[in-house]
Design a protein around this motif. Structure first.
Motif, PDB file in Angstrom:
ATOM      1  N   ALA A 225     -12.712 -34.337  14.527  1.00  0.00           N
ATOM      2  CA  ALA A 225     -12.929 -33.222  15.500  1.00  0.00           C
ATOM      3  C   ALA A 225     -13.119 -31.884  14.774  1.00  0.00           C
ATOM      4  CB  ALA A 225     -11.984 -33.263  16.695  1.00  0.00           C
ATOM      5  N   VAL A 226     -14.087 -31.390  15.065  1.00  0.00           N
ATOM      6  CA  VAL A 226     -14.073 -29.814  14.656  1.00  0.00           C
ATOM      7  C   VAL A 226     -12.843 -28.884  15.397  1.00  0.00           C
ATOM      8  CG1 VAL A 226     -15.292 -27.522  14.370  1.00  0.00           C
ATOM      9  CG2 VAL A 226     -16.192 -29.821  13.966  1.00  0.00           C
ATOM     10  N   GLU A 227     -11.935 -28.224  14.806  1.00  0.00           N
ATOM     11  CA  GLU A 227     -10.754 -27.504  15.449  1.00  0.00           C
ATOM     12  C   GLU A 227     -10.819 -26.137  15.072  1.00  0.00           C
ATOM     13  OE1 GLU A 227      -6.244 -29.071  15.688  1.00  0.00           O
ATOM     14  OE2 GLU A 227      -6.632 -28.517  13.743  1.00  0.00           O
ATOM     15  N   LEU A 228     -10.461 -25.600  16.288  1.00  0.00           N
ATOM     16  CA  LEU A 228     -10.404 -24.044  16.069  1.00  0.00           C
ATOM     17  C   LEU A 228      -9.145 -23.507  16.628  1.00  0.00           C
ATOM     18  CD1 LEU A 228     -11.785 -21.457  15.157  1.00  0.00           C
ATOM     19  CD2 LEU A 228     -12.324 -20.884  17.353  1.00  0.00           C
ATOM     20  N   TYR A 229      -8.061 -22.861  15.905  1.00  0.00           N
ATOM     21  CA  TYR A 229      -6.980 -22.506  16.258  1.00  0.00           C
ATOM     22  C   TYR A 229      -7.161 -20.895  16.323  1.00  0.00           C
ATOM     23  CZ  TYR A 229      -3.631 -26.221  15.627  1.00  0.00           C
ATOM     24  OH  TYR A 229      -2.995 -27.771  15.829  1.00  0.00           O
ATOM     25  N   ARG A 230      -6.233 -20.428  17.580  1.00  0.00           N
ATOM     26  CA  ARG A 230      -6.191 -18.876  17.735  1.00  0.00           C
ATOM     27  C   ARG A 230      -4.599 -18.576  18.052  1.00  0.00           C
ATOM     28  NH1 ARG A 230      -9.273 -14.224  17.432  1.00  0.00           N
ATOM     29  NH2 ARG A 230     -11.016 -15.214  18.480  1.00  0.00           N
ATOM     30  N   ILE A 231      -4.150 -18.049  17.155  1.00  0.00           N
ATOM     31  CA  ILE A 231      -2.616 -17.682  17.139  1.00  0.00           C
ATOM     32  C   ILE A 231      -2.187 -16.961  18.097  1.00  0.00           C
ATOM     33  CG2 ILE A 231      -0.514 -17.133  15.866  1.00  0.00           C
ATOM     34  CD1 ILE A 231      -1.959 -17.813  13.277  1.00  0.00           C
ATOM     35  N   VAL A 232      -1.232 -17.295  18.763  1.00  0.00           N
ATOM     36  CA  VAL A 232      -0.622 -16.277  19.919  1.00  0.00           C
ATOM     37  C   VAL A 232       0.528 -15.715  19.497  1.00  0.00           C
ATOM     38  CG1 VAL A 232       0.135 -16.134  22.291  1.00  0.00           C
ATOM     39  CG2 VAL A 232      -1.831 -17.680  21.862  1.00  0.00           C
ATOM     40  N   VAL A 233       1.304 -16.371  19.073  1.00  0.00           N
ATOM     41  CA  VAL A 233       2.908 -16.050  18.566  1.00  0.00           C
ATOM     42  C   VAL A 233       3.041 -16.561  17.248  1.00  0.00           C
ATOM     43  CG1 VAL A 233       5.033 -16.269  19.053  1.00  0.00           C
ATOM     44  CG2 VAL A 233       3.675 -15.734  20.829  1.00  0.00           C
ATOM     45  N   GLY A 234       3.689 -15.914  16.327  1.00  0.00           N
ATOM     46  CA  GLY A 234       4.081 -16.467  15.070  1.00  0.00           C
ATOM     47  C   GLY A 234       3.327 -15.908  13.852  1.00  0.00           C
ATOM     48  N   HIS A 235       3.872 -16.086  12.738  1.00  0.00           N
ATOM     49  CA  HIS A 235       3.519 -15.711  11.445  1.00  0.00           C
ATOM     50  C   HIS A 235       3.605 -16.774  10.335  1.00  0.00           C
ATOM     51  CE1 HIS A 235       4.520 -11.999  13.381  1.00  0.00           C
ATOM     52  NE2 HIS A 235       3.379 -11.357  12.589  1.00  0.00           N
ATOM     53  N   PRO A 236       2.887 -17.852  10.707  1.00  0.00           N
ATOM     54  CA  PRO A 236       3.038 -18.989   9.903  1.00  0.00           C
ATOM     55  C   PRO A 236       2.260 -18.923   8.630  1.00  0.00           C
ATOM     56  CG  PRO A 236       1.235 -19.472  11.552  1.00  0.00           C
ATOM     57  CD  PRO A 236       1.820 -18.091  11.695  1.00  0.00           C
ATOM     58  N   HIS A 237       2.464 -19.973   7.596  1.00  0.00           N
ATOM     59  CA  HIS A 237       1.808 -20.060   6.439  1.00  0.00           C
ATOM     60  C   HIS A 237       0.827 -21.093   6.496  1.00  0.00           C
ATOM     61  CE1 HIS A 237       4.436 -17.191   4.544  1.00  0.00           C
ATOM     62  NE2 HIS A 237       3.716 -17.325   3.479  1.00  0.00           N
ATOM     63  N   TRP A 238      -0.607 -21.214   6.520  1.00  0.00           N
ATOM     64  CA  TRP A 238      -1.582 -21.963   6.969  1.00  0.00           C
ATOM     65  C   TRP A 238      -1.985 -22.585   5.670  1.00  0.00           C
ATOM     66  CZ3 TRP A 238      -1.804 -21.821  12.504  1.00  0.00           C
ATOM     67  CH2 TRP A 238      -2.521 -22.813  12.938  1.00  0.00           C
ATOM     68  N   THR A 239      -2.327 -23.773   5.353  1.00  0.00           N
ATOM     69  CA  THR A 239      -3.170 -24.482   4.594  1.00  0.00           C
ATOM     70  C   THR A 239      -4.394 -25.154   5.008  1.00  0.00           C
ATOM     71  OG1 THR A 239      -0.940 -24.675   3.334  1.00  0.00           O
ATOM     72  CG2 THR A 239      -2.923 -26.203   2.416  1.00  0.00           C
ATOM     73  N   VAL A 240      -5.312 -24.815   4.292  1.00  0.00           N
ATOM     74  CA  VAL A 240      -6.782 -25.647   4.760  1.00  0.00           C
ATOM     75  C   VAL A 240      -7.242 -26.203   3.141  1.00  0.00           C
ATOM     76  CG1 VAL A 240      -9.097 -25.365   5.374  1.00  0.00           C
ATOM     77  CG2 VAL A 240      -7.283 -24.065   6.527  1.00  0.00           C
ATOM     78  N   THR A 241      -7.390 -27.332   2.867  1.00  0.00           N
ATOM     79  CA  THR A 241      -7.701 -27.943   1.926  1.00  0.00           C
ATOM     80  C   THR A 241      -6.528 -27.602   0.974  1.00  0.00           C
ATOM     81  OG1 THR A 241      -9.053 -26.463   0.881  1.00  0.00           O
ATOM     82  CG2 THR A 241      -9.995 -28.395   2.174  1.00  0.00           C
ATOM     83  N   THR A 242      -6.763 -26.871  -0.157  1.00  0.00           N
ATOM     84  CA  THR A 242      -5.520 -26.463  -1.142  1.00  0.00           C
ATOM     85  C   THR A 242      -5.411 -25.030  -1.098  1.00  0.00           C
ATOM     86  OG1 THR A 242      -7.253 -26.137  -2.683  1.00  0.00           O
ATOM     87  CG2 THR A 242      -6.112 -28.380  -2.496  1.00  0.00           C
ATOM     88  N   ASP A 243      -5.964 -24.204  -0.017  1.00  0.00           N
ATOM     89  CA  ASP A 243      -5.486 -22.776   0.075  1.00  0.00           C
ATOM     90  C   ASP A 243      -4.749 -22.446   0.950  1.00  0.00           C
ATOM     91  OD1 ASP A 243      -7.422 -22.203  -1.773  1.00  0.00           O
ATOM     92  OD2 ASP A 243      -9.106 -22.251  -0.566  1.00  0.00           O
ATOM     93  N   THR A 244      -3.502 -21.773   0.804  1.00  0.00           N
ATOM     94  CA  THR A 244      -2.587 -21.477   1.646  1.00  0.00           C
ATOM     95  C   THR A 244      -2.455 -19.895   1.838  1.00  0.00           C
ATOM     96  OG1 THR A 244      -1.106 -23.376   1.075  1.00  0.00           O
ATOM     97  CG2 THR A 244      -0.044 -21.618   2.299  1.00  0.00           C
ATOM     98  N   ALA A 245      -2.477 -19.380   3.110  1.00  0.00           N
ATOM     99  CA  ALA A 245      -2.412 -17.898   3.234  1.00  0.00           C
ATOM    100  C   ALA A 245      -1.371 -17.742   4.476  1.00  0.00           C
ATOM    101  CB  ALA A 245      -3.791 -17.428   3.498  1.00  0.00           C
TER     102      ALA A 245
END
Length: 206
Positions: free
Chosen positions: A144-164
């Motif tokens: 599935a194609v997925e889209l997230y919209r953050i409501v709460v939190g300051h996570p570190h997010w990794t997509v393939t090899t890029d983390t931000a």
């Protein structure tokens, strides 16, 4: 709470989530295209809702903190979620991992619209993901194609090899079968999510 009251609260929550999800701020061009696609599919979903079946998932212990934080980041979502949060079908669907004991009690999701949701759609999934503080959601993928919209939190997010680092209001798009992972910081993570395309094949660990 009567079934009618519960159905009304669920529809109010979905409406509030849709308004937050559709905000163009925090989304790049590709995410905005997917938002429009999701909105069209959600508009075609039926209004009828089955009775909610609370799962009493252990991750719901984080809901009071999440709701308090959401008062500042997304007050409309917080107001709509608060009266019904514990009644949502929170669940976890992965196989156990020896390297992540207890993960099944620290994260999960509540599908509100979708094949297994109280509002049934075969075309789109729409709901909430909740991850407890200092919890790592390991690399995984799904068709599935997925889209997230953050409501709460300051996570570190990794997509393939890029983390931000990410923050409330950010929209993150995962193309089909792209590997992704996220780590919550000292706050829990609450995000609105959507799935389009193949919404029947579950996620799998990488």
């Amino acid at each position: 709470m009567t079934a009618s009251d519960q159905a009304g609260q669920l529809r109010s929550l979905v409406a509030a989530l849709r308004r937050s999800f559709a905000d163009p701020n925090g989304a790049d061009d590709a995410a905005r295209v997917e938002i429009r696609r999701v909105e069209a599919l959600l508009a075609a979903a039926p209004l009828e809702a089955a009775a909610l079946q609370p799962t009493h998932h252990p991750l719901t212990r984080h809901l009071p903190a999440v709701l308090d934080l959401a008062e500042a980041t997304a007050p409309e979502v917080a107001a709509a979620l608060r009266p019904i949060a514990q009644q949502l079908p929170w669940r976890y669907g992965y196989t156990p991992r020896d390297d992540a004991p207890g993960l099944e009690g620290a994260m999960g999701w509540a599908e509100l619209i979708g094949p297994l949701a109280p509002i049934v759609s075969r075309e789109v999934c729409f709901g909430l993901t909740l991850i407890g503080p200092r919890t790592y959601y390991p690399p995984h993928r799904h068709p599935a194609v997925e889209l997230y919209r953050i409501v709460v939190g300051h996570p570190h997010w990794t997509v393939t090899t890029d983390t931000a680092p990410r923050q409330p209001g950010d929209a993150i798009l995962h193309a089909s079968d792209v590997v992704h992972a996220m780590r919550a910081d000292d706050e829990p993570l609450l995000a609105i999510y959507s799935w389009t395309g193949d919404v029947d094949t579950p996620s799998r660990w990488v």
